[in-house]
Every structure is written in C-alpha cells, then in structure tokens.
Scaffold this motif. Structure first.
Motif, PDB file in Angstrom:
ATOM      1  N   ASP A 135      -1.518   9.600  -2.054  1.00 17.64           N
ATOM      2  CA  ASP A 135      -1.296   9.980  -3.298  1.00 17.64           C
ATOM      3  C   ASP A 135      -0.361  11.333  -3.531  1.00 17.64           C
ATOM      4  OD1 ASP A 135      -2.661   7.621  -4.230  1.00 17.64           O
ATOM      5  OD2 ASP A 135      -4.426   9.083  -4.733  1.00 17.64           O
ATOM      6  N   LEU A 136      -0.537  12.091  -2.623  1.00 23.99           N
ATOM      7  CA  LEU A 136       0.256  13.292  -2.398  1.00 23.99           C
ATOM      8  C   LEU A 136       1.717  13.182  -2.391  1.00 23.99           C
ATOM      9  CD1 LEU A 136       0.228  16.309  -2.568  1.00 23.99           C
ATOM     10  CD2 LEU A 136      -0.020  16.210  -0.213  1.00 23.99           C
ATOM     11  N   TRP A 137       2.150  12.304  -1.608  1.00 22.00           N
ATOM     12  CA  TRP A 137       3.316  12.035  -0.944  1.00 22.00           C
ATOM     13  C   TRP A 137       4.160  11.553  -2.598  1.00 22.00           C
ATOM     14  CZ3 TRP A 137       1.025  13.380   2.796  1.00 22.00           C
ATOM     15  CH2 TRP A 137       0.691  12.471   3.875  1.00 22.00           C
ATOM     16  N   LYS A 138       3.440  10.534  -3.106  1.00 21.06           N
ATOM     17  CA  LYS A 138       3.927  10.010  -4.111  1.00 21.06           C
ATOM     18  C   LYS A 138       4.288  11.034  -5.497  1.00 21.06           C
ATOM     19  CE  LYS A 138       1.299   5.887  -3.370  1.00 21.06           C
ATOM     20  NZ  LYS A 138       0.112   5.285  -3.686  1.00 21.06           N
ATOM     21  N   LYS A 139       3.261  11.956  -5.527  1.00 19.50           N
ATOM     22  CA  LYS A 139       3.649  13.028  -6.370  1.00 19.50           C
ATOM     23  C   LYS A 139       4.822  13.853  -6.076  1.00 19.50           C
ATOM     24  CE  LYS A 139      -1.108  13.408  -8.330  1.00 19.50           C
ATOM     25  NZ  LYS A 139      -1.266  13.935  -9.710  1.00 19.50           N
ATOM     26  N   LEU A 140       4.804  14.164  -4.565  1.00 17.87           N
ATOM     27  CA  LEU A 140       5.883  14.956  -4.259  1.00 17.87           C
ATOM     28  C   LEU A 140       7.283  14.437  -4.102  1.00 17.87           C
ATOM     29  CD1 LEU A 140       3.935  16.688  -1.093  1.00 17.87           C
ATOM     30  CD2 LEU A 140       4.916  17.795  -3.332  1.00 17.87           C
ATOM     31  N   GLU A 141       7.212  12.955  -4.261  1.00 13.78           N
ATOM     32  CA  GLU A 141       8.261  12.329  -3.887  1.00 13.78           C
ATOM     33  C   GLU A 141       9.027  12.579  -2.911  1.00 13.78           C
ATOM     34  OE1 GLU A 141      10.999  12.793  -7.536  1.00 13.78           O
ATOM     35  OE2 GLU A 141       9.645  11.945  -8.696  1.00 13.78           O
ATOM     36  N   ALA A 142       8.141  12.249  -1.607  1.00 13.89           N
ATOM     37  CA  ALA A 142       8.360  12.761  -0.174  1.00 13.89           C
ATOM     38  C   ALA A 142       8.188  11.556   0.839  1.00 13.89           C
ATOM     39  CB  ALA A 142       7.655  14.034   0.242  1.00 13.89           C
ATOM     40  N   THR A 143       8.695  11.470   1.695  1.00 15.95           N
ATOM     41  CA  THR A 143       8.290  10.262   2.608  1.00 15.95           C
ATOM     42  C   THR A 143       6.931  10.485   3.036  1.00 15.95           C
ATOM     43  OG1 THR A 143       9.246  11.412   4.489  1.00 15.95           O
ATOM     44  CG2 THR A 143      10.936  10.075   3.152  1.00 15.95           C
ATOM     45  N   SER A 144       6.426   9.401   3.644  1.00 21.40           N
ATOM     46  CA  SER A 144       5.111   9.658   4.198  1.00 21.40           C
ATOM     47  C   SER A 144       5.140  10.717   5.706  1.00 21.40           C
ATOM     48  CB  SER A 144       4.342   8.457   4.719  1.00 21.40           C
ATOM     49  OG  SER A 144       5.341   7.724   5.692  1.00 21.40           O
ATOM     50  N   ARG A 145       6.182  10.663   6.116  1.00 24.32           N
ATOM     51  CA  ARG A 145       6.349  11.343   7.401  1.00 24.32           C
ATOM     52  C   ARG A 145       6.582  12.953   7.028  1.00 24.32           C
ATOM     53  NH1 ARG A 145      10.415  10.869  12.479  1.00 24.32           N
ATOM     54  NH2 ARG A 145      10.749  12.874  12.982  1.00 24.32           N
ATOM     55  N   GLU A 146       7.375  13.204   5.893  1.00 25.61           N
ATOM     56  CA  GLU A 146       7.381  14.581   5.206  1.00 25.61           C
ATOM     57  C   GLU A 146       6.124  15.047   4.965  1.00 25.61           C
ATOM     58  OE1 GLU A 146      11.849  15.094   3.527  1.00 25.61           O
ATOM     59  OE2 GLU A 146      10.350  13.784   2.573  1.00 25.61           O
ATOM     60  N   GLY A 147       5.266  14.197   4.076  1.00 25.83           N
ATOM     61  CA  GLY A 147       4.071  14.447   3.665  1.00 25.83           C
ATOM     62  C   GLY A 147       2.932  14.551   4.671  1.00 25.83           C
ATOM     63  N   SER A 148       3.000  13.727   5.818  1.00 25.81           N
ATOM     64  CA  SER A 148       2.007  14.079   6.823  1.00 25.81           C
ATOM     65  C   SER A 148       2.415  15.594   7.640  1.00 25.81           C
ATOM     66  CB  SER A 148       2.088  13.055   7.731  1.00 25.81           C
ATOM     67  OG  SER A 148       1.874  11.693   7.585  1.00 25.81           O
ATOM     68  N   ARG A 149       3.591  15.749   7.725  1.00 23.80           N
ATOM     69  CA  ARG A 149       3.907  17.017   8.333  1.00 23.80           C
ATOM     70  C   ARG A 149       3.480  18.270   7.569  1.00 23.80           C
ATOM     71  NH1 ARG A 149       9.518  16.125  11.660  1.00 23.80           N
ATOM     72  NH2 ARG A 149       8.818  14.718  13.212  1.00 23.80           N
ATOM     73  N   THR A 150       3.742  18.082   6.404  1.00 23.69           N
ATOM     74  CA  THR A 150       3.322  19.243   5.405  1.00 23.69           C
ATOM     75  C   THR A 150       1.840  19.374   5.338  1.00 23.69           C
ATOM     76  OG1 THR A 150       5.331  18.795   3.938  1.00 23.69           O
ATOM     77  CG2 THR A 150       3.409  19.794   2.956  1.00 23.69           C
ATOM     78  N   ALA A 151       1.187  18.126   5.225  1.00 17.56           N
ATOM     79  CA  ALA A 151      -0.337  18.315   5.433  1.00 17.56           C
ATOM     80  C   ALA A 151      -0.779  18.954   6.629  1.00 17.56           C
ATOM     81  CB  ALA A 151      -0.851  17.026   5.039  1.00 17.56           C
TER      82      ALA A 151
END
Ligand code: SF4
Length: 133
Positions: free
Chosen positions: A29-45
């Motif tokens: 759900d975080l990536w969707k809110k961030l409008e990021a790819t799942s890869r970017e979201g995983s790395r950020t987390a």
C-alpha cells in the motif's frame, strides 16, 4: 534512483508510516501512495528499517507475503503531554530537580512514563499527594 528522489521517497514514506500509527501500513500500500515502483518501495523500506526508524513485520495478505511497516517512534501528541500526572499533582509547586520531591526520583512520573497499564496505580499515588499537601 538519484539521491534527490531517494531522499524524497524516504521522507514521504516515513510520513505515511508515522501517520498510519501503531497498526502500520502494508508495504504494497505504501508504494501506491508514494507512486513508486515496488523495487523503489522495497529499497526505501529496507533503508528505514536499517536505520531503526521502522520495523518490517512479515505478513500474509490476500495469499501473498508482504511486510507491515510500523514506525518505531510515534510523535508526541499534545494529548499525551496533557495527561502527564504533574499537571494534576498537588506537589507541582514544590517539585524540582534536587529538591523534595524530585522528578528524577518520582515514582508517579516513572510509572506514567512506563505506560498506561499502570494508570490506576498512578491515580492512587496522586491521591496520596493530596493527603500530603
Ligand atoms: S511529584 Fe512527581 S508527579 Fe508530582 S509534580 Fe513532581 S514529578 Fe510530577
């Protein structure tokens, strides 16, 4: 991902995770809110987890494994401060560091800081301060 985008994503991710409160937010759900790819979201987390800012708890959601991200520190709210026992303590005027009472050695304050479970204990001790005043 360049540093500017990386920093922006981290800041926005942290804001969203903190706003989700104690229940946290699913990584997907975080990536969707961030409008990021799942890869970017995983790395950020992962970066936030490595810095000890968020926890990532594995969770099965709709048949797929994901992570629930929970902020390790919640901001202090005005309500939380308003509930500090010192505001209703009869000894507030006399209380001070090195004095008697001393907040560094105050059982009431210590119990309050340790958590809500001991609220009844705090209320009982506050009644005692009224008797001493
Ligand atoms: S005695 Fe304890 S509860 Fe009362 S004002 Fe001092 S620190 Fe606060």
């Amino acid at each position: 991902m360049n540093d500017t985008r990386k920093n922006r994503l981290e800041r926005e991710a942290l804001k969203i995770i903190v706003e989700a409160g104690e229940k946290g937010i699913l990584q997907s759900d975080l990536w969707k809110k961030l409008e990021a790819t799942s890869r970017e979201g995983s790395r950020t987390a992962l970066r936030l987890e490595k810095r000890g800012i968020v926890s990532r708890d594995k969770e099965l959601f709709e048949g797929r494994w994901t992570y629930r991200l929970i902020a390790q520190k919640q901001p202090i709210t005005i309500m939380a401060i308003a509930e500090c026992p010192c505001f209703s303590c009869e000894q507030l005027d006399r209380c001070g560091e090195g004095g008697n009472p001393d907040p560094n050695r105050c059982e009431i304050l210590t119990i309050w800081i340790l958590g809500d479970k001991k609220k009844a204990e705090v209320e009982g001790l506050l009644d005692e301060t009224k008797k001493q005043a």
